[in-house]
Design a protein around this motif. Structure first.
Motif, short mmCIF file in Angstrom:
data_model
loop_
_atom_site.label_atom_id
_atom_site.label_comp_id
_atom_site.label_asym_id
_atom_site.label_seq_id
_atom_site.Cartn_x
_atom_site.Cartn_y
_atom_site.Cartn_z
N CYS A 42 -25.58 -4.50 -102.66
CA CYS A 42 -24.85 -3.26 -102.42
C CYS A 42 -23.94 -2.97 -103.62
N ARG A 95 -21.44 -1.08 -103.60
CA ARG A 95 -20.06 -0.81 -103.19
C ARG A 95 -19.33 -2.10 -102.85
N CYS A 96 -19.94 -2.94 -101.98
CA CYS A 96 -19.24 -4.15 -101.54
C CYS A 96 -19.83 -5.40 -102.17
N CYS A 130 -25.40 -1.02 -98.61
CA CYS A 130 -25.81 -1.89 -97.51
C CYS A 130 -25.79 -1.14 -96.19
N CYS A 138 -19.54 -2.41 -94.73
CA CYS A 138 -19.52 -2.24 -96.18
C CYS A 138 -18.07 -2.18 -96.61
ZN LIG Z 1 -21.91 -2.56 -98.92
#
Ligand SMILES: [Zn+2]
Length: 162
Positions: free
Chosen positions: A67, A69-70, A115, A125
């Protein structure tokens, strides 16, 4: 490993083929953020049209992605439905589908995976980094001379109606 089809074996009404290619078919470089975690499954109808072989059907393969983002890794079943592709035999009497299927599936992987778009591995997330909250019982916020009252904060949580 290959899916070799002789053009003479494709009737005018089309040729149905189904099967799987092992994950090693993707042959991704070390360090690629996407990892195949299962076979590439195909369910296709092959048609000949003006010298080209047209592919129609479904392609899918499960991938482990990271992912953006995370930074969590998660598994996503990457599905192309409907899938359509084409192969130019360039005068040959037979074609091999493997390269085309592999390339088309890799092109369908999300360039910026998230994700929370996974169909198999939904989770929170939560971006990493500094926490956005401070403990209410932080000693810095406690009046001088009094010990930090951590229980008051817990009581508030306990009495919240659910
Ligand atoms: Zn994520």
């Amino acid at each position: 490993m290959g899916i070799r089809i002789h053009l003479a074996d494709i009737p005018s009404e089309g040729l149905e083929i189904q099967g799987q290619l092992t994950a090693s078919v993707f042959d991704l470089p070390e360090g690629d953020p996407a990892h195949p975690v299962g076979p590439l499954s195909y369910d296709l109808l092959l048609l000949q049209d003006e010298g080209l072989v047209l592919l129609e059907g479904i392609l899918q393969a499960p991938f482990e992605l990271q992912c953006v983002r995370c930074l969590r890794t998660y598994v996503q079943n990457c599905v192309i439905d409907p899938y359509s592709g084409e192969i130019d035999p360039e005068g040959a009497a037979a074609i091999d589908l493997v390269d085309t299927l592999r390339e088309d599936l890799l092109l369908a992987l999300p360039p910026y995976p998230h994700c929370n778009e996974s169909d198999t591995d939904l989770g929170e997330c939560v971006p990493p980094g500094p926490l956005h909250y401070e403990s209410p019982a932080s000693p810095a916020q406690t009046p001088e001379g009094e010990p930090p009252n951590i229980w008051a904060a817990l009581d508030q949580i306990d009495t919240t109606p659910s």
